[in-house]
Design a protein around this motif. Structure first.
Motif, PDB file in Angstrom:
ATOM      1  N   ASP A  45     -15.701 -16.479 -13.182  1.00  0.00           N
ATOM      2  CA  ASP A  45     -16.063 -15.380 -14.087  1.00  0.00           C
ATOM      3  C   ASP A  45     -15.821 -14.048 -13.362  1.00  0.00           C
ATOM      4  O   ASP A  45     -16.502 -13.715 -12.390  1.00  0.00           O
ATOM      5  CB  ASP A  45     -17.533 -15.494 -14.491  1.00  0.00           C
ATOM      6  N   ARG A  46     -14.841 -13.308 -13.823  1.00  0.00           N
ATOM      7  CA  ARG A  46     -14.457 -12.043 -13.180  1.00  0.00           C
ATOM      8  C   ARG A  46     -15.018 -10.828 -13.918  1.00  0.00           C
ATOM      9  O   ARG A  46     -14.622  -9.695 -13.641  1.00  0.00           O
ATOM     10  CB  ARG A  46     -12.936 -11.954 -13.103  1.00  0.00           C
ATOM     11  N   THR A  47     -15.910 -11.050 -14.865  1.00  0.00           N
ATOM     12  CA  THR A  47     -16.385  -9.972 -15.725  1.00  0.00           C
ATOM     13  C   THR A  47     -16.993  -8.819 -14.949  1.00  0.00           C
ATOM     14  O   THR A  47     -16.662  -7.644 -15.172  1.00  0.00           O
ATOM     15  CB  THR A  47     -17.414 -10.508 -16.745  1.00  0.00           C
ATOM     16  N   GLU A  48     -17.891  -9.122 -14.004  1.00  0.00           N
ATOM     17  CA  GLU A  48     -18.577  -8.042 -13.289  1.00  0.00           C
ATOM     18  C   GLU A  48     -17.632  -7.297 -12.357  1.00  0.00           C
ATOM     19  O   GLU A  48     -17.753  -6.068 -12.184  1.00  0.00           O
ATOM     20  CB  GLU A  48     -19.783  -8.588 -12.536  1.00  0.00           C
ATOM     21  N   ALA A  49     -16.697  -7.999 -11.746  1.00  0.00           N
ATOM     22  CA  ALA A  49     -15.717  -7.336 -10.884  1.00  0.00           C
ATOM     23  C   ALA A  49     -14.856  -6.381 -11.701  1.00  0.00           C
ATOM     24  O   ALA A  49     -14.536  -5.269 -11.258  1.00  0.00           O
ATOM     25  CB  ALA A  49     -14.850  -8.371 -10.180  1.00  0.00           C
ATOM     26  N   ILE A  50     -14.510  -6.805 -12.900  1.00  0.00           N
ATOM     27  CA  ILE A  50     -13.692  -5.958 -13.766  1.00  0.00           C
ATOM     28  C   ILE A  50     -14.514  -4.787 -14.291  1.00  0.00           C
ATOM     29  O   ILE A  50     -14.035  -3.646 -14.352  1.00  0.00           O
ATOM     30  CB  ILE A  50     -13.098  -6.801 -14.912  1.00  0.00           C
ATOM     31  N   ARG A  51     -15.749  -5.033 -14.650  1.00  0.00           N
ATOM     32  CA  ARG A  51     -16.605  -3.949 -15.128  1.00  0.00           C
ATOM     33  C   ARG A  51     -16.767  -2.877 -14.043  1.00  0.00           C
ATOM     34  O   ARG A  51     -16.731  -1.680 -14.310  1.00  0.00           O
ATOM     35  CB  ARG A  51     -17.981  -4.502 -15.526  1.00  0.00           C
ATOM     36  N   ALA A  52     -16.897  -3.312 -12.798  1.00  0.00           N
ATOM     37  CA  ALA A  52     -17.053  -2.367 -11.693  1.00  0.00           C
ATOM     38  C   ALA A  52     -15.778  -1.575 -11.431  1.00  0.00           C
ATOM     39  O   ALA A  52     -15.833  -0.439 -10.942  1.00  0.00           O
ATOM     40  CB  ALA A  52     -17.468  -3.117 -10.429  1.00  0.00           C
ATOM     41  N   ALA A  53     -14.629  -2.159 -11.781  1.00  0.00           N
ATOM     42  CA  ALA A  53     -13.354  -1.478 -11.549  1.00  0.00           C
ATOM     43  C   ALA A  53     -13.083  -0.394 -12.585  1.00  0.00           C
ATOM     44  O   ALA A  53     -12.329   0.549 -12.322  1.00  0.00           O
ATOM     45  CB  ALA A  53     -12.209  -2.498 -11.560  1.00  0.00           C
ATOM     46  N   LEU A  54     -13.694  -0.512 -13.757  1.00  0.00           N
ATOM     47  CA  LEU A  54     -13.457   0.437 -14.839  1.00  0.00           C
ATOM     48  C   LEU A  54     -14.331   1.680 -14.675  1.00  0.00           C
ATOM     49  O   LEU A  54     -15.338   1.657 -13.969  1.00  0.00           O
ATOM     50  CB  LEU A  54     -13.765  -0.227 -16.182  1.00  0.00           C
ATOM     51  N   SER A  55     -13.931   2.750 -15.344  1.00  0.00           N
ATOM     52  CA  SER A  55     -14.815   3.918 -15.403  1.00  0.00           C
ATOM     53  C   SER A  55     -16.088   3.516 -16.144  1.00  0.00           C
ATOM     54  O   SER A  55     -16.103   2.539 -16.902  1.00  0.00           O
ATOM     55  CB  SER A  55     -14.125   5.066 -16.133  1.00  0.00           C
ATOM     56  N   SER A  56     -17.160   4.274 -15.926  1.00  0.00           N
ATOM     57  CA  SER A  56     -18.434   3.906 -16.547  1.00  0.00           C
ATOM     58  C   SER A  56     -18.332   3.910 -18.070  1.00  0.00           C
ATOM     59  O   SER A  56     -18.902   3.035 -18.747  1.00  0.00           O
ATOM     60  CB  SER A  56     -19.540   4.853 -16.083  1.00  0.00           C
ATOM     61  N   ALA A  57     -17.585   4.872 -18.626  1.00  0.00           N
ATOM     62  CA  ALA A  57     -17.442   4.944 -20.087  1.00  0.00           C
ATOM     63  C   ALA A  57     -16.646   3.753 -20.609  1.00  0.00           C
ATOM     64  O   ALA A  57     -16.984   3.168 -21.646  1.00  0.00           O
ATOM     65  CB  ALA A  57     -16.763   6.252 -20.483  1.00  0.00           C
ATOM     66  N   ALA A  58     -15.592   3.381 -19.901  1.00  0.00           N
ATOM     67  CA  ALA A  58     -14.787   2.234 -20.327  1.00  0.00           C
ATOM     68  C   ALA A  58     -15.556   0.934 -20.139  1.00  0.00           C
ATOM     69  O   ALA A  58     -15.501   0.033 -20.989  1.00  0.00           O
ATOM     70  CB  ALA A  58     -13.477   2.198 -19.543  1.00  0.00           C
TER      71      ALA A  58
END
Length: 541
Positions: free
Chosen positions: A490-503
């Motif tokens: 599950d890569r969801t949190e890693a991807i969420r951390a890579a995005l801007s906060s708004a995205a």
């Protein structure tokens, strides 16, 4: 005559342009046994992978010019060219230019209904095609009076060819089309002068660059970049092998090992495709240069390439061959006629983050606010506007879009960028793919993909699909993994951390996909617009 002498003679010729490089080389005394072009398909009885000399190339083009003239093709005639092989594409394009006709090059992978409508909109005098595409277009209303079999054009008598037509700067010599990411491609006109301006200023105005002595092209042949690559190689007296199939990574790597080029040219999708492979398993030692145009390339894909190959470098002990290659990135589009920026990456460079570099000397660049037409401040994202001699004159049979994309004297490319305090430019997205999140926040899909790839090394490529819904904007991230990656992670949190906060606040799903689940355009580019429409339909359902 030496290569330097030929290049100097060409540079001094005011009549030289994109439509007459071949006859001008003959006129200026280039040796007939020097390099012409090489193809991966047989040409008029000459075997595949056989490098045509300049004399053979001139003869084969003259044969086609004679044959086409006998069919009534002449100056200003738009002729649609819909073929699979790069040999059929370029030999016939050179012949059409010889006659003063306009080669309307078509991507061979266009769906039949789109291709037929495109040909009708061209109001072409003739369609030059091969058996594969003639069968594909069977039953379609094409609106052309003359159907030309590409297999027959080479049977003409070279001695019967008329003198090459005298082209002038503004004469149209080619029509190429955009990638068609929103279904119907736009027909872009190129003139004798505009499509050669960068070659004259950059290529003939400076020494031949390392890595351009022997070029393998994986660029689509039916593209403005294809015409420019052929002219670049001919003018610089470089050897050039032009592949007919550009989206098979294994075939490209095998071609590199077989032909041993010093430089490889391609689009961003080419390098994403090569990211599938462990390059240490292939013989790439000959490659010192990777040259990109079209879309900006993601950092992991560049680093993957520059670690391979080798290049010459100057040391205290003299010139030495060292491991590692160079990657030249050049953001460009069909309408721009040539990339407006340049940046070179090697294994020791660090300026990434979708940096496209500095402008070329011929490019007047502005990042504009659409509401005011004025330039945005340093660090702020604006719409990329360009003034340059390379710009296409407009769209064929389409005055509306020719003028719609102009603002304050600049052509709007459809790209969103910002500039830093040092004058370097960074590409964040295509305007059509960006999403307004409200409150002054935007989701830039291309930049978000860049951040995800850097944060998740087991992801080979990714596509962001974002769209508004009744509950606000949602974002789905589609991942293409390396073969060695664990698809169950599950890569969801890693991807969420890579995005801007708004995205990150809009993130709905992270999905591992097979390539077959992506909607691709004819050049291999993901059609984000159609992917967005599909995901919206699935959401409603």
């Amino acid at each position: 005559m030496s290569i330097a002498g030929i290049r100097a003679a060409l540079a001094a010729d005011p009549e030289l342009g994109a439509g007459n490089v071949l006859p001008k080389l003959i006129e200026h005394g280039a040796p007939l046994d020097g390099p012409g072009l090489a193809f991966d398909r047989a040409v008029d009885g000459l075997p595949a992978w056989h490098g045509l000399t300049l004399g053979q190339l001139h003869e084969r083009v003259a044969a086609r010019a004679a044959w086409l003239r006998r069919q009534g093709v002449g100056p200003r005639d738009p002729v649609a060219v819909h073929v699979s092989s790069s040999a059929d594409c370029f030999l016939n394009t050179l012949a059409l230019n010889w006659l003063g006709a306009i080669a309307a090059l078509m991507n061979p992978d266009l769906p039949a209904d789109v291709a037929a409508e495109y040909i009708r909109r061209l109001r072409a005098t003739a369609l030059l095609t091969d058996g594969e595409h003639r069968q594909r277009l069977a039953g379609q209303d094409l609106g052309v009076g003359l159907l030309i079999d590409a297999a027959e054009t080479g049977t003409g008598d070279p001695a019967a060819a008329p003198p090459p037509y005298r082209l002038h700067y503004d004469d149209p010599i080619a029509i190429t089309h955009s990638s068609g990411t929103t279904r119907m491609p736009a027909a872009v006109v190129h003139s004798h002068g505009s499509l050669f301006a960068a070659t004259r200023i950059i290529r003939l105005g400076s020494p031949r660059a390392q890595g351009t002595e022997r070029i393998l092209s994986a660029l689509p042949s039916a593209h403005a970049a294809g015409i420019m690559t052929v002219n670049h190689a001919l003018c610089n007296r470089s050897e050039l092998l032009y592949l007919s199939q550009q989206r098979d990574g294994a075939a490209i790597l095998d071609a590199i090992a077989r032909w041993r080029p010093s430089g490889v040219f391609g689009f961003a999708v080419t390098w994403a495709e090569l990211a599938r492979y462990d390059l240490t398993e292939y013989d790439l030692e000959s490659v010192s240069l990777w040259f990109n145009t079209g879309d900006c390339v993601h950092e992991p894909h560049v680093r993957h390439l520059v670690a391979a190959g080798s290049r010459n470098t100057v040391t205290r002990e003299g010139v030495r061959r060292v491991p590692g290659s160079s990657f030249v990135d050049g953001l460009g589009s069909t309408e721009m006629g040539h990339s407006a920026f340049h940046i070179t990456h090697r294994s020791d460079t660090e300026r990434y983050g979708r940096c496209v570099g500095l402008p070329h000397v011929f490019a007047d660049i502005a990042l504009l606010d659409l509401a005011t037409g004025q330039q945005v401040p340093v660090g702020e994202v604006g719409h990329f506007g360009l003034k340059a001699p390379t710009l296409a004159p407009g769209y064929w049979n389409d005055s509306v879009n020719t003028y719609r994309n102009r603002l304050n004297g600049y052509y709007l490319t459809g790209d969103l960028m910002y500039r830093d305090a040092e004058g370097y430019y960074y590409h964040v997205d295509r305007a059509v793919d960006s999403v307004d999140l409200g409150g002054g926040e935007w989701l830039y899909t291309a930049m978000s993909e860049e951040r995800i790839l850097k944060a998740c090394p087991d992801v080979r490529d990714c596509t962001i699909v974002a769209a508004p819904s009744d509950d606000g904007v949602f974002t789905d991230v589609l991942l293409s993994l390396h073969t060695w990656a664990d698809s169950s992670v599950d890569r969801t949190e890693a991807i969420r951390a890579a995005l801007s906060s708004a995205a990150a606040a809009t993130l709905r799903k992270v999905i591992v996909v097979d390539d077959g689940q992506l909607i691709l355009g004819p050049t291999g580019k993901v059609r984000k617009f159609l992917m967005r429409q599909r995901h919206l339909a699935e959401t409603v359902a």
